[in-house]
Motif scaffolding. Structure first.
Motif, PDB file in Angstrom:
ATOM      1  N   GLY A  68       0.807  -1.224   0.000  1.00  0.00           N
ATOM      2  CA  GLY A  68       0.000   0.000   0.000  1.00  0.00           C
ATOM      3  C   GLY A  68       0.838   1.271   0.000  1.00  0.00           C
ATOM      4  O   GLY A  68       0.297   2.372   0.050  1.00  0.00           O
ATOM      5  N   GLY A  73      -1.870   3.730  -2.442  1.00  0.00           N
ATOM      6  CA  GLY A  73      -2.052   4.597  -1.275  1.00  0.00           C
ATOM      7  C   GLY A  73      -1.851   6.071  -1.582  1.00  0.00           C
ATOM      8  O   GLY A  73      -1.812   6.892  -0.671  1.00  0.00           O
ATOM      9  N   ARG A  74      -1.723   6.421  -2.859  1.00  0.00           N
ATOM     10  CA  ARG A  74      -1.433   7.812  -3.213  1.00  0.00           C
ATOM     11  C   ARG A  74      -2.486   8.409  -4.136  1.00  0.00           C
ATOM     12  O   ARG A  74      -2.412   9.584  -4.482  1.00  0.00           O
ATOM     13  N   THR A  77      -8.623   8.164  -5.571  1.00  0.00           N
ATOM     14  CA  THR A  77      -9.660   7.194  -5.178  1.00  0.00           C
ATOM     15  C   THR A  77     -10.930   7.168  -6.033  1.00  0.00           C
ATOM     16  O   THR A  77     -11.962   6.697  -5.581  1.00  0.00           O
ATOM     17  N   HIS A 182      -8.832   4.204  -0.449  1.00  0.00           N
ATOM     18  CA  HIS A 182      -7.793   3.470  -1.178  1.00  0.00           C
ATOM     19  C   HIS A 182      -6.942   2.520  -0.337  1.00  0.00           C
ATOM     20  O   HIS A 182      -6.736   1.373  -0.709  1.00  0.00           O
ATOM     21  N   ASP A 183      -6.477   2.979   0.841  1.00  0.00           N
ATOM     22  CA  ASP A 183      -5.634   2.093   1.662  1.00  0.00           C
ATOM     23  C   ASP A 183      -6.383   0.820   2.034  1.00  0.00           C
ATOM     24  O   ASP A 183      -5.821  -0.274   2.060  1.00  0.00           O
ATOM     25  N   TRP A 187      -5.445  -3.148   2.065  1.00  0.00           N
ATOM     26  CA  TRP A 187      -5.508  -3.948   3.300  1.00  0.00           C
ATOM     27  C   TRP A 187      -6.540  -5.064   3.187  1.00  0.00           C
ATOM     28  O   TRP A 187      -6.295  -6.188   3.642  1.00  0.00           O
TER      29      TRP A 187
END
Ligand SMILES: Cc1cc2nc3c(=O)[nH]c(=O)nc-3n(C[C@H](O)[C@H](O)[C@H](O)COP(=O)(O)OP(=O)(O)OC[C@H]3O[C@@H](n4cnc5c(N)ncnc54)[C@H](O)[C@@H]3O)c2cc1C
Lengths: 416, 95
Positions: A68, A73-74, A77, A182-183, A187
């Motif tokens: 991530g 993670g950037r 979204t 997004h994260d 996960w």
């Protein structure tokens, strides 16, 4: 462990002592059936679907940093399936359908929010183009609505409708589009894959491939050699760097894309809005920050940070279409490295080396593709045939003239 | 980024547009037997290195010359700027 309302209440009453790590931290085994390189959204989704949908076992995801930490993670979204071309639209609509059932499927709250996306129209030519696109979407089973200026005004009255140069003449809306945390996507897939026996190996950089007589036997890593029957790259912006270790040159350039978030505000923006005359798009996160972005900086870069002229350009576009944005303060900006392909579309394919597979070329739009990319890549890895929605994403399309060029820009990655 | 133009001195990169890898200067011979293959390589495939990169910038809002800029893609640091016409001539081309 499964997440449920019952579990949350139980933990609340017992001091939250029963939550454990969401995935293991295993040592790499000497050999796997499948090795997926890159613990971004696409790599993790691939591992998840390989087990869950295609019944495969003995799989590892190898990530050089932490899962991530890359583009998954950037990004900003946004999910949507508002593409025009035959090679693309069925794939992105497949992805949107997977998003719609994702949280139940992997039992994780990814905050999938179908708050809608609105592409603004500023000229008659643009209305024609968007009408055509909307029709293509509907023909492929997606949803699309064409709005006139008054209908747009009723929904988002705060926009600058009567700008002298770029008045708003309407919009193309996809109500099923929206945003996702997004994260949580990384996960959720990681946890789902781990629960099904996939080894997620972090802090392990792939430094080379072991290729014997045209067959890939495994990977060299910062933690030693790991053997595999099939090796699958899914490293997004690092694709050219990694595949050069297998002697390949890709139809790709790496470029930096920046994104921005303001201080938290009360809810002001109902969905995702895109400016049709400059490159600017904005939505509001559930924490209240306005999340926005625009063009890539435009030159090859691996820096994961951009330059000020693009910041200025994005903010100018924001002010042009949504003047009230000037009242908010910018909290943060950051950059990610995009695998910009020569026609703006991705590749999910075998390479000319047996046992070595490739997934990349997602440009600035691969987040929305995460579920379908994982599914189709898993399909390719498990069956050695392309999934029906990803058939056009071949390596050799450039050589044979079957480009999937949504923007009609030709082989110039910074224009896609 | 500031591009140190060989004729005009330091200029803001904003005055330029970017084309890409300087290998685009070396257009293949269209009459070669493997011309199709060469053009595929020329048009679509890139080294795309992390590190030093020779690339073409066009001074669109300046003197409209093409430059070959050597720039580090990891740090954005520019180490060398040449006129593309000089580079092409050095490689034996007439212009
Ligand atoms: C600012 C920004 C905004 C964006 N906005 C959107 C958007 O709104 N909607 C949308 O659809 N898309 C968007 N995107 C694009 C999207 O984020 C990417 O296309 C997508 O995340 C790429 O796939 P990934 O998640 O697998 O990549 P990543 O998360 O980058 O995963 C690749 C992983 O590979 C690892 N890796 C690299 N090299 C090696 C190696 N040698 N060995 C081991 N591991 C390695 C990296 O560390 C990384 O974790 C945006 C991107 C950025 C940067």
């Amino acid at each position: 462990m499964r997440f449920s309302g019952f579990k949350v209440i139980k933990e609340a009453l017992t001091g939250h002592k029963g939550w454990g790590p969401q995935w293991r931290n295993p040592e790499p085994k000497p050999h796997y059936d499948f090795i997926i390189i890159g613990g971004g959204g696409h790599g993790l989704a691939t591992a998840y679907y390989l087990v869950k949908e295609f019944g495969q076992k003995n799989i590892a995801v190898i990530e050089k940093g932490w899962i991530g930490g890359g583009n998954v993670g950037r990004n900003t979204t946004i999910i949507r399936s508002n593409y025009l071309l035959d090679g693309n639209e069925p794939f992105y609509e497949f992805s949107l359908k997977l998003w719609e059932g994702l949280e139940q499927d992997f039992n994780y709250n990814a905050m999938v929010s179908q708050r809608g996306i609105l592409n603004l129209i500023h000229s008659d030519a643009q209305r024609d183009a968007f009408t055509r696109r909307g029709n293509a979407m509907i023909l492929n089973g997606a949803d699309a609505v064409l709005l006139n200026a008054e209908e747009v005004r009723a929904e988002v009255p705060f926009l600058n409708f009567d700008d002298a140069r770029f008045p708003i003449k309407g919009g193309l809306a996809q109500r099923r589009g929206g945003t996702v945390r997004h994260d949580a996507v990384a996960w959720g897939y990681a946890r789902g894959a781990d629960q099904r026996g996939v080894d997620i190996i972090q802090n392990c950089e792939v430094t080379g491939f072991r290729i014997e007589n045209g067959v890939c036997k495994g990977i060299e890593t910062s933690r030693g050699f790991i053997g595999a029957n099939k090796v699958a790259s899914a490293v997004a912006g690092s694709s050219s760097r990694l595949m050069s270790k297998a002697g390949m040159r890709l139809p790709m350039e790496s470029h930096v894309l920046q994104a921005f978030v303001t201080e938290g505000l009360k809810p002001v923006i109902p969905g995702v809005i895109t400016f049709g005359a400059g490159h600017f798009y904005v939505s509001q996160s559930d924490k209240g920050g306005l999340v926005f972005g625009g063009d890539i900086d435009g030159y090859n870069s691996y820096a994961q940070r951009g330059n000020l002229p693009t910041v200025e350009d994005v903010c100018e576009s924001g002010m042009a279409i949504m003047p009230m944005i000037g009242r908010s303060r910018l909290l943060r900006s950051w950059g990610g490295i995009m695998d910009m392909s020569m026609d703006g579309s991705p590749i999910i394919d075998k390479t000319h080396i047996d046992g070595l597979y490739f997934n990349g070329g997602w440009c600035y739009g691969g987040f929305k593709a995460t579920p379908a990319s994982g599914w189709c890549y898993a399909h390719l890895l498990a069956t050695d045939t392309p999934h029906k929605t990803a058939k056009a994403y071949r390596f050799d399309r450039f050589e044979h003239g079957y480009m999937i060029d949504e923007k009609g820009m030709g082989a110039q990655p910074n224009l896609h | 980024m500031i591009i140190n133009h060989p004729i005009l001195g330091p200029r803001d990169a904003q005055e330029f547009t970017y084309l890409g890898d300087a290998s685009l200067l070396n257009r293949p011979d269209w009459q070669a037997n493997d011309a199709a293959d060469q053009f595929y390589n020329y048009q679509y495939l890139r080294d795309n290195p992390a590190g030093e990169h020779r690339e073409l910038w066009f001074h669109e809002q300046g003197d409209r010359s093409w430059l070959v800029v050597t720039r580090n893609t990891v740090t954005h640091e520019i180490s060398k700027v040449e006129l593309a016409s000089d580079v092409a001539r050095k490689e034996g081309r007439s212009k």
